[in-house]
Write an enzyme that holds these catalytic residues in place. Structure first.
Site, PDB file in Angstrom:
ATOM      1  N   GLU A 223       0.803  -1.098  -0.046  1.00  0.00           N
ATOM      2  CA  GLU A 223       0.105   0.041  -0.109  1.00  0.00           C
ATOM      3  C   GLU A 223       0.776   1.266   0.047  1.00  0.00           C
ATOM      4  OE1 GLU A 223      -2.497   0.796   3.352  1.00  0.00           O
ATOM      5  OE2 GLU A 223      -3.964   1.710   2.241  1.00  0.00           O
TER       6      GLU A 223
ATOM      7  N   GLU B  67      -5.883  -2.866  12.544  1.00  0.00           N
ATOM      8  CA  GLU B  67      -5.682  -3.689  11.771  1.00  0.00           C
ATOM      9  C   GLU B  67      -6.733  -4.735  11.172  1.00  0.00           C
ATOM     10  OE1 GLU B  67      -3.608  -2.587   9.542  1.00  0.00           O
ATOM     11  OE2 GLU B  67      -2.600  -1.078  11.179  1.00  0.00           O
TER      12      GLU B  67
ATOM     13  N   GLU C 216      -9.477   4.369   6.527  1.00  0.00           N
ATOM     14  CA  GLU C 216      -8.690   4.610   7.601  1.00  0.00           C
ATOM     15  C   GLU C 216      -9.565   5.251   8.895  1.00  0.00           C
ATOM     16  OE1 GLU C 216      -6.262   3.246   8.162  1.00  0.00           O
ATOM     17  OE2 GLU C 216      -5.305   2.789   6.193  1.00  0.00           O
TER      18      GLU C 216
HETATM   19 ZN   LIG Z   1      -5.274   1.708   8.779  1.00  0.00          ZN
END
Ligand SMILES: [Zn+2]
Length: 1015
Positions: free
Chosen positions: A226, A419, A441
């Site tokens: 990522e 996570e 996020e």
């Molecule tokens: Zn994250």
């Protein structure tokens, strides 16, 4: 991904990740047009058929379609949007940044051989695809790879062809293959590409990490993809929307372990008689020793950025959990290199507690057969949510439960939980493009760091309740969120160079810069406000509906609003639109009238009152659009005010229905009694009262049983220091608020006070007389707490007491309280003399190391260096790295600067910088170091996230006009494209600090003198 680099140093709290993406409305529209032409359910159907899974049975309580159909579609006001976009830019062709959609990948078979001795990897990838339009070229992403033989098969042509030519675009990181015979639309094809590359220490793509084993450096390899680095490991269509299934095969030395997203279905050592293909045998040959081949199960449809592989000598701890929806038992492992495996139990326990809870709350099954974690010694971000194989740095996963401090426990628990949240947010449902990164996020931050820890503390931990996790009930994560996320986000968003949460980011340079406090903390703050407004239960119900509608698919903002709208019956786009798509946030100015209060909103800027052109953002709503808006859309709420006030009967309650929808509005409340807006500090704004009202509020806040709770008091401290920085309130008023709170007993209130006073000293650092006086004020607040709580951390102490003790010791030592410094020095001296660190409680390890080195000489410095080289825990290493920057001795400082290029691991460089930036003696040396070593640093870090932090850490403590000019001049001839957001924010920070000093020094001096006389 978890961005744990921020907040690594107390004085760096305001130095959070701060970056900006250029805003390009034209791209936004073009991207959404393109998105609507693509669909990703092909790979999903294929995966379900292949793996024998039924997709339908995985969905519980699917949303009734009829409930969705009446939901109003959001009308996008492009005129207004264009008007207020932060940075007008030239029109570019948006498609130039996106891959052609002529072919669409369906399934990848990736074979990858890892040679840890030669530090190379090689293999081939076979990708099947749909041909969407006739095409005689195939373009995909590839970077830093050597490509070998390429063949293309077409099922329509029934033939294989070798491309007649290849073009490479190193800027866009693409390879294009030209075909002599075009592939017809509607057919299927397959491209096979051989590739090879090097395992470097870059921390992106497929890279090497290392650890020390009996004096020898040993290597292993893992991936970090990522956002745009899968293309560095194998050629692929490296965009989140282009989901496909993956079948991974790894070839490695026989004694090592291979890991990937899915469980292995076969693993065998390659002998003469082993039944493997010629290609695999050929890959394995030519190197010494025994080799093995590990084949993994196919994945569900997924984006490339969460694919992962790893190879090395790993050990693991294992447990399993029974999942509440599926009833399946899921094995959970945590892998590390052998020497640290004993520190991994806690992270495994958190994972085991969180995974079933998420499944229950989201009401969506965890779709993979396992969930592993791999802890790495070299890792750029904090952690990464690769599906089924989470990865991350040692400091966010490892701790020694006997010695761990409160902060480490919280970090490990929240990062692990963050996570695991991504297994749903991001992995099952993925943003269509990086402009919606916050959907990943913001959610993982809110769910992982607030909602799940609270749930874990409130309920028996489902089927799993090991003793280590009994710490959860003491956590006050929602209150800690105010300092950890909300205030950080507002500090960054108060700059002109901020960006909207949802931000266009066309190319890789832009994408890399949006992993900041706005995508994480502001998004999480806005979602927390929404959750408080609609109620958490309905909020989570809406989230569940959203996930179910987008299983194995991609989403954008509107999809989430639709889900929450369905669960609540409210017009969510109207409430939320501006918070997500507009830059900045409001300051609410409260004045009193005969029958209530008048509340006015303006954009809050740290540099002072917003100019009209910057002040149109928040309060505008669709009534002001010049374009026609569907008349059936009801205008909805905008800023929830959460007014706490006295009711007729005298009792206090919070009005959750009061909404500010215009520039200003009057609300009838009883102003003869005290009141406060933003009750519980859940709103994403600051509130400014009249000076008279502020005194009343501060007095009430200082009372023993105040009507204002801990969240209110923390919020008040942060608000008033920020308002004074912006020139909206006097700094003296802010300090009076702090002074009124001096008898508070709550750690979190003190934490807010400590952070803000430390911030003031950091700003006035070149005014020694003011620093001395501020330190005297700081000592008067914190030394009594040290006297009361002492230095011993007992098992029986509550978490709050432990945290408050640590804070008070750190603040008093920072404020030069001699008896506290002497105590810490003597404890450090014992370590220096005996090598025994048992006199240093882990909660105060960091400050003890820093003070020991600051007030010590060569001996103390070398003791810290020994801890750095052979740390007992990741936490000890961090304490040592920052302490090395705190020496006052020029010779020793030089050694620390030299260590940056000779000793510091790439992943740790920011701890060195943070240590040096926290030391007033080394600040200007650090700026010079950065300038003198710019080329070297740029070369070392340009590929990963670090360059952005180095710019900030080396410069954002500067606070004069000359500094601003020198800094601007230095970057004039540099290519700043990889860190431009961070640079702009740093320049804004210097500007604001310089203005703050100019505006407030007299006021500050007078208040301190008055306080001195009064004391
Ligand atoms: Zn994250």
């Amino acid at each position: 991904m978890h961005a744990s680099k921020a907040r690594i140093w107390a004085s760096c709290a305001e130095v959070a990740r701060t970056t900006r993406c250029r805003s390009q409305p034209s791209i936004r529209h073009a991207v959404s047009r393109r998105l609507s032409t693509q669909s990703s359910d092909g790979p999903l159907r294929a995966w379900a058929a292949h793996s024998g899974r039924s997709l339908v049975t995985r969905i519980y309580n699917p949303i009734p379609q009829h409930r969705l159909s009446f939901y109003p579609i959001r009308h996008y006001c492009s005129h207004l949007q264009d008007l207020i976009m932060a940075t007008p830019t030239k029109t570019e062709n948006p498609d130039q940044y996106r891959l052609s959609t002529d072919v669409k990948p369906l399934h990848y078979d990736v074979v990858i051989k890892t040679d840890l001795e030669a530090l190379t990897f090689s293999g081939f990838v076979k990708t099947s695809f749909d041909v969407v339009r006739d095409t005689s070229t195939i373009t995909l992403n590839s970077a830093q790879l050597n490509l070998g033989k390429v063949t293309v098969y077409s099922d329509a042509l029934k033939s294989e062809q070798i491309p007649t030519g290849q073009d490479f675009d190193t800027v866009q990181e693409r390879a294009t293959f030209n075909l002599s015979t075009a592939l017809p639309a509607g057919s299927k094809g397959e491209i096979k590409i051989a590739f090879s590359g090097e395992l470097t220490g870059s921390m992106v793509g497929y890279y090497k990490s290392s650890w020390e084993d009996e004096g020898k450096t040993r290597n292993y390899a893992l991936t970090q993809f990522e956002p745009t680095a899968a293309r560095r490991a194998f050629p692929c269509w490296d965009e989140p929307l282009l989901k496909a299934t993956f079948g991974i095969t790894m070839i490695s030395r026989a004694e090592t372990t291979n890991l990937s997203n899915m469980p292995a279905i076969s693993e065998e050592v390659i002998e003469v008689n082993t039944n493997v293909s010629e290609e695999i045998r050929e890959l394995a040959s030519g190197s010494e020793g025994k080799w093995k081949v590990t084949k993994f199960e196919n994945t569900p449809p997924m984006s490339t950025y969460i694919v992962a592989v790893a190879n090395g000598e790993f050990k693991f701890l294992e447990t399993s959990v029974k999942m509440p929806l599926s009833g399946k038992t899921i094995p959970l492992r945590i892998y590390t290199t052998p020497e640290v495996i004993h520190q991994a139990q806690f992270a495994l326990d958190v994972k085991a507690a969180a995974l079933p809870l998420y499944e229950k709350i989201f009401n969506v099954e965890y779709p993979l057969p396992k969930l592993d974690t791999l802890v790495a010694h070299d890792f750029d971000a904090g952690a990464m949510e690769n599906w089924g194989l989470i990865t991350g740095r040692t400091s966010v996963f490892l701790l020694d439960p006997e010695r761990a401090d409160q902060a480490s426990k919280k970090r490990v628990a929240t990062v692990q939980s963050h996570e695991v949240a991504h297994m749903w947010f991001g992995n099952i449902t993925t943003m269509e493009w990086w402009n919606y990164l916050y959907l990943n996020e913001g959610f993982a931050t809110l769910m992982g760091e607030v909602i799940i820890p609270v749930s874990l503390s409130a309920s028996p931990l489902l089927h799993y309740n090991p003793p280590l996790l009994r710490i959860f009930p003491e956590w006050r994560v929602d209150s800690e969120f105010i300092s950890d996320h909300l205030n950080r986000a507002l500090a960054l968003d108060a700059k002109l160079s901020s960006h909207p949460v949802e931000v266009d980011c066309p190319d890789a340079n832009h994408i890399n810069q949006i992993f900041d406090a706005l995508s994480y903390s502001k998004a999480a703050s806005v979602l927390r406000m929404l959750s408080n407004y609609v109620g958490e239960e309905r909020f989570l119900k809406g989230v569940s509906l959203y996930l179910k509608k987008k299983l194995f698919a991609n989403s954008k903002t509107h999809d989430l609003w639709e889900g929450i709208g369905s669960a609540t019956g409210l017009d969510i786009p109207d409430l939320m639109e501006n918070w997500i798509t507009k830059i900045g946030f409001p300051v609410l100015t409260v004045t009193e009238e005969a029958n209530g209060i008048r509340v006015r909103q303006d954009r809050f800027l740290e540099s002072g009152p917003a100019e009209p052109k910057d002040n149109e953002t928040i309060w505008q709503d669709r009534r002001f659009c010049t374009e026609a808006v569907d008349a059936t859309v009801v205008l909805g709420p905008n800023i929830p005010l959460f007014i706490l006030s006295a009711q007729a009967g005298g009792e206090y309650s919070v009005d959750k229905t009061a909404i500010l929808q215009q520039r200003d509005q009057v609300y009838p409340i009883d102003t003869s009694k005290n009141y406060k807006l933003n009750a519980n500090t859940v709103g994403v704004y600051r509130v400014l009262y009249t000076p008279e009202r502020l005194v009343k509020i501060a007095e009430e806040a200082g009372k023993k049983d105040s009507i204002f709770g801990v969240n209110d008091r923390v919020g008040l401290v942060h608000d008033y220091l920020a308002l004074s920085k912006a020139g909206l309130a006097k700094l003296s008023s802010a300090l009076t608020v702090v002074d009124k709170l001096r008898n508070d007993t709550e750690f979190l209130v003190w934490d807010g006070i400590g952070e803000n006073l430390g911030g003031l000293i950091s700003i006035w650092w070149e005014h020694p007389e003011i620093v001395d006086q501020l330190n005297a004020f700081r000592r008067s607040l914190f030394t009594p707490i040290v006297d009361r709580l002492g230095y011993e951390f007992n098992e029986s102490d509550s978490r709050d007491v432990k945290l408050l003790r640590k804070l008070a010791i750190t603040q008093a030592a920072g404020a030069k309280e001699s008896k506290v410094i002497d105590e810490l020095k003597s404890r450090f001296a014992h370590l220096v003399q005996t090598g025994d660190d048992s006199k240093i409680p882990s909660d105060i390890m960091s400050v003890t190391f820093s003070i020991g080195v600051k007030y010590g000489g060569v001996e103390e410095y070398e003791a810290a260096l020994r801890a750095h080289d052979k740390p007992k825990t990741p936490m000890q290493k961090i304490a040592a790295m920052t302490a090395l920057g705190n020496t006052q001795d020029p010779e020793l400082l030089k050694r620390t600067f030299d260590s940056i290029s000779t000793k510091a691991r790439d992943q740790d460089i920011m701890y060195y910088f943070a240590g040096l930036a926290g030391n007033f003696k080394s600040r200007r040396l650090l700026t010079s170091y950065f300038r003198d070593h710019y080329q070297e640093l740029y070369k070392r870090f340009e590929a990963n996230f670090s360059m952005q932090y180095l710019v900030k850490y080396s410069m954002d403590f500067l606070s004069t006009k000359e500094d601003l000019e020198t800094t601007e001049a230095f970057f004039k001839d540099k290519d700043t494209s990889k860190y431009i957001q961070s640079l702009n924010q740093t320049l804004d920070t210097i500007r604001a600090k310089s203005a703050y000093i100019e505006r407030s020094t007299e006021d500050l001096r007078e208040w301190l003198k008055e306080w001195e006389n009064r004391k």
